[in-house]
Design an enzyme around this catalytic site. Structure first.
Site, PDB file in Angstrom:
ATOM      1  N   PHE A 130       0.880  -1.230   0.238  1.00  0.00           N
ATOM      2  CA  PHE A 130      -0.081   0.125  -0.018  1.00  0.00           C
ATOM      3  C   PHE A 130       0.896   1.260   0.073  1.00  0.00           C
ATOM      4  O   PHE A 130       2.099   1.201   0.858  1.00  0.00           O
ATOM      5  CB  PHE A 130      -0.836  -0.036   1.241  1.00  0.00           C
ATOM      6  N   ASP A 198       2.556  -5.680   8.046  1.00  0.00           N
ATOM      7  CA  ASP A 198       1.302  -4.819   7.944  1.00  0.00           C
ATOM      8  C   ASP A 198      -0.006  -5.915   8.124  1.00  0.00           C
ATOM      9  O   ASP A 198      -0.196  -6.606   7.012  1.00  0.00           O
ATOM     10  CB  ASP A 198       1.334  -3.835   7.047  1.00  0.00           C
ATOM     11  N   TYR A 223     -10.182  -0.061  11.372  1.00  0.00           N
ATOM     12  CA  TYR A 223     -11.525   0.475  10.799  1.00  0.00           C
ATOM     13  C   TYR A 223     -11.862  -0.365   9.501  1.00  0.00           C
ATOM     14  O   TYR A 223     -12.905  -0.195   8.906  1.00  0.00           O
ATOM     15  CB  TYR A 223     -11.522   1.895  10.226  1.00  0.00           C
ATOM     16  N   LYS A 224     -11.064  -1.613   9.034  1.00  0.00           N
ATOM     17  CA  LYS A 224     -11.513  -2.677   7.918  1.00  0.00           C
ATOM     18  C   LYS A 224     -12.080  -3.493   8.700  1.00  0.00           C
ATOM     19  O   LYS A 224     -13.369  -3.422   9.209  1.00  0.00           O
ATOM     20  CB  LYS A 224      -9.959  -2.820   7.125  1.00  0.00           C
ATOM     21  N   ARG A 371     -12.930  -4.553  -6.900  1.00  0.00           N
ATOM     22  CA  ARG A 371     -12.421  -5.237  -5.565  1.00  0.00           C
ATOM     23  C   ARG A 371     -13.458  -5.559  -4.514  1.00  0.00           C
ATOM     24  O   ARG A 371     -14.426  -4.458  -4.441  1.00  0.00           O
ATOM     25  CB  ARG A 371     -11.513  -4.378  -4.744  1.00  0.00           C
TER      26      ARG A 371
HETATM   27  C1  LIG Z   1      -5.641   0.631   4.808  1.00  0.00           C
HETATM   28  C2  LIG Z   1      -4.121   0.451   4.823  1.00  0.00           C
HETATM   29  C3  LIG Z   1      -3.566   1.558   5.270  1.00  0.00           C
HETATM   30  C4  LIG Z   1      -4.043   3.056   5.746  1.00  0.00           C
HETATM   31  O1  LIG Z   1      -3.264   3.676   6.597  1.00  0.00           O
HETATM   32  P1  LIG Z   1      -3.696   4.994   7.374  1.00  0.00           P
HETATM   33  O2  LIG Z   1      -2.567   5.428   8.001  1.00  0.00           O
HETATM   34  O3  LIG Z   1      -4.941   4.350   8.187  1.00  0.00           O
HETATM   35  O4  LIG Z   1      -4.581   5.978   6.171  1.00  0.00           O
HETATM   36  C5  LIG Z   1      -2.019   1.603   5.442  1.00  0.00           C
HETATM   37  N1  LIG Z   1      -1.293   0.264   4.787  1.00  0.00           N
HETATM   38  C6  LIG Z   1      -2.214  -0.810   4.213  1.00  0.00           C
HETATM   39  C7  LIG Z   1      -1.552  -2.104   3.807  1.00  0.00           C
HETATM   40  C8  LIG Z   1      -3.684  -0.549   4.202  1.00  0.00           C
HETATM   41  O5  LIG Z   1      -4.244  -1.437   3.752  1.00  0.00           O
END
Ligand SMILES: *Cc1c(COP(=O)(O)O)cnc(C)c1O
Length: 412
Positions: A130, A198, A223-224, A371
């Site tokens: 990400f 992560d 939040y997921k 997705r």
């Molecule tokens: C959703 C997601 C994030 C989001 O990071 P925020 O700091 O909450 O915006 C980071 N890394 C991965 C792999 C994600 O899927």
């Protein structure tokens, strides 16, 4: 006309021991919500708790709530509530900041654990990570004077003796590929490096086993699949063996040993609280705590089994009913996939928009991925088949070619 997929889904839903969990969520009637991998649904327990936090804890009790309502300890208390879901022991998880910020702290803290090994000057980062993770790793490396090497988690050749640490995603957010965390972690350790994971797309959907598999540090979103709500703070894990040596690049008064001495000198607190920074967003944090209600007495292994049934059903549906008109990107073998199914089509964006117009909410990831996330606590098999039939109708009718579906919105 009978629909054998729908009939089977209805029967299987009726026999599903976890089907009742959906009642713990407030979802609009008729909506098929397949975006819980981006923003989880609202748990029924949350609005009442938030109302109490706002009107009583804040409105009436005011500053006393720091002590009486346990606000100060909340980051560790909520971390302990998340811990069993990701296979961590009490006292090893704390909720603070965002995933982006936690990853920055984790990468620098991990690199500082390796300062006695100056020949190890490389951070390996997942080459499909990400973007925020990549930006944070690049910046951490720049500050530390280290090099960055991008490689897939299953690329063993990236792990030579110049590597200090490796930062990987457990589930690829775009493809839904689930990496073999135990094997990859063991390989990183065999190469003499530290493993940071992560867990954004696995926490709450896939067993992680942080303690069992000797992971060094980890971060993840709440939040997921944990349904903590928009902007809910993230979690960070540090293995007990590293906690004494943790040197955070963002020391704040909430990571101080004696915060109310108001000393100009930073003295780090012992334990996982050292990964805290400043005042947490309490409304979000306490909403998040309430959102964990459905996890009471829930075993992540059962959640995983249900997740695989949902994603497996979607893949079977696509293969059987959509005749090669979309490509299944997510691995077909269960061990290789997380809790989403990604489908490739050159018109992925307008197709997603057309599905949303029909009440089937998924999302789009550039350049060509539809997705669909299957949050195992509240998505049913009937939702899966309904989404599949709508997708079939969208493709058959060509309705996605309508001009109103072409313009990109800010958030896709
Ligand atoms: C959703 C997601 C994030 C989001 O990071 P925020 O700091 O909450 O915006 C980071 N890394 C991965 C792999 C994600 O899927």
């Amino acid at each position: 006309m009978t629909d054998r997929f729908a009939d089977r889904a209805a029967a299987d839903d009726a026999a599903d021991p976890l089907a009742h969990l959906r009642d713990q969520f407030l979802l609009p009637d008729g909506l098929v919500y397949l975006d819980g991998n981006s923003l989880g649904a609202l748990p029924r327990a949350v609005p009442g708790v938030v109302a109490d936090v706002v009107s009583r804890q804040w409105g009436t009790e005011l500053i006393g709530s720091w002590t009486d309502a346990g606000w100060w300890e909340a980051p560790g208390r909520v971390g302990d509530a998340i811990a069993p879901i990701i296979g961590a022991a009490p006292g090893t998880v704390v909720v603070a900041d965002s995933t982006s910020v936690n990853l920055f702290k984790a990468v620098i803290a991990a690199a500082r654990l390796m300062t006695d090994r100056p020949e190890r000057n490389t951070i390996v980062v997942d080459d499909a990570t990400f973007p925020t993770d990549r930006y944070m790793v690049d910046e951490a490396a720049r500050l530390l004077g280290l090099r960055v090497r991008a490689a897939a988690p299953d690329d063993a050749t990236a792990l030579d003796d110049s590597v200090a640490l490796a930062v990987y995603c457990h589930v690829d957010f775009r493809t839904g590929v689930l990496y073999d965390l135990p094997a990859v972690t063991a390989r990183v350790h065999a190469a003499g490096a530290l493993a940071i994971w992560d867990l954004c797309h696995s926490a709450g959907a896939v067993p992680v086993g942080l303690a069992e598999h000797d992971v060094d540090l980890a971060v993840g979103c709440t939040y997921k699949y944990l349904n903590g709500g928009p902007g809910a703070p993230a979690f960070v894990y540090v293995a007990p063996r590293h906690q004494g040596g943790i040197d955070s690049p963002l020391p704040g008064w909430h990571s101080h040993a004696q915060p109310f001495e108001m000393s100009q000198q930073f003295t780090p607190v012992d334990g996982i609280d050292r990964m805290r920074t400043g005042t947490p967003p309490l409304l979000s944090l306490l909403a998040m705590e309430a959102a964990l209600a459905p996890w009471q007495d829930l075993d992540i292994a059962d959640v995983r089994a249900r997740s695989l049934q949902l994603t497996g059903l979607m893949i079977d549906f696509v293969h059987s009913e959509l005749g090669g008109r979309v490509e299944v990107v997510t691995p077909v073998e269960p061990a290789g996939r997380g809790s989403q199914v990604s489908l490739r089509h050159p018109d992925a964006y307008p197709i997603v928009r057309a599905l949303i117009a029909r009440g089937v909410v998924g999302d789009f990831r550039a350049p060509d991925v539809i997705r669909l996330g299957f949050a195992p606590l509240y998505v049913s098999r009937q939702d899966v088949v309904s989404a599949g039939r709508h997708l079939q109708q969208v493709l058959d009718s060509g309705e996605y070619l309508a001009p109103e579906f072409a313009a990109r919105s800010t958030v896709t």
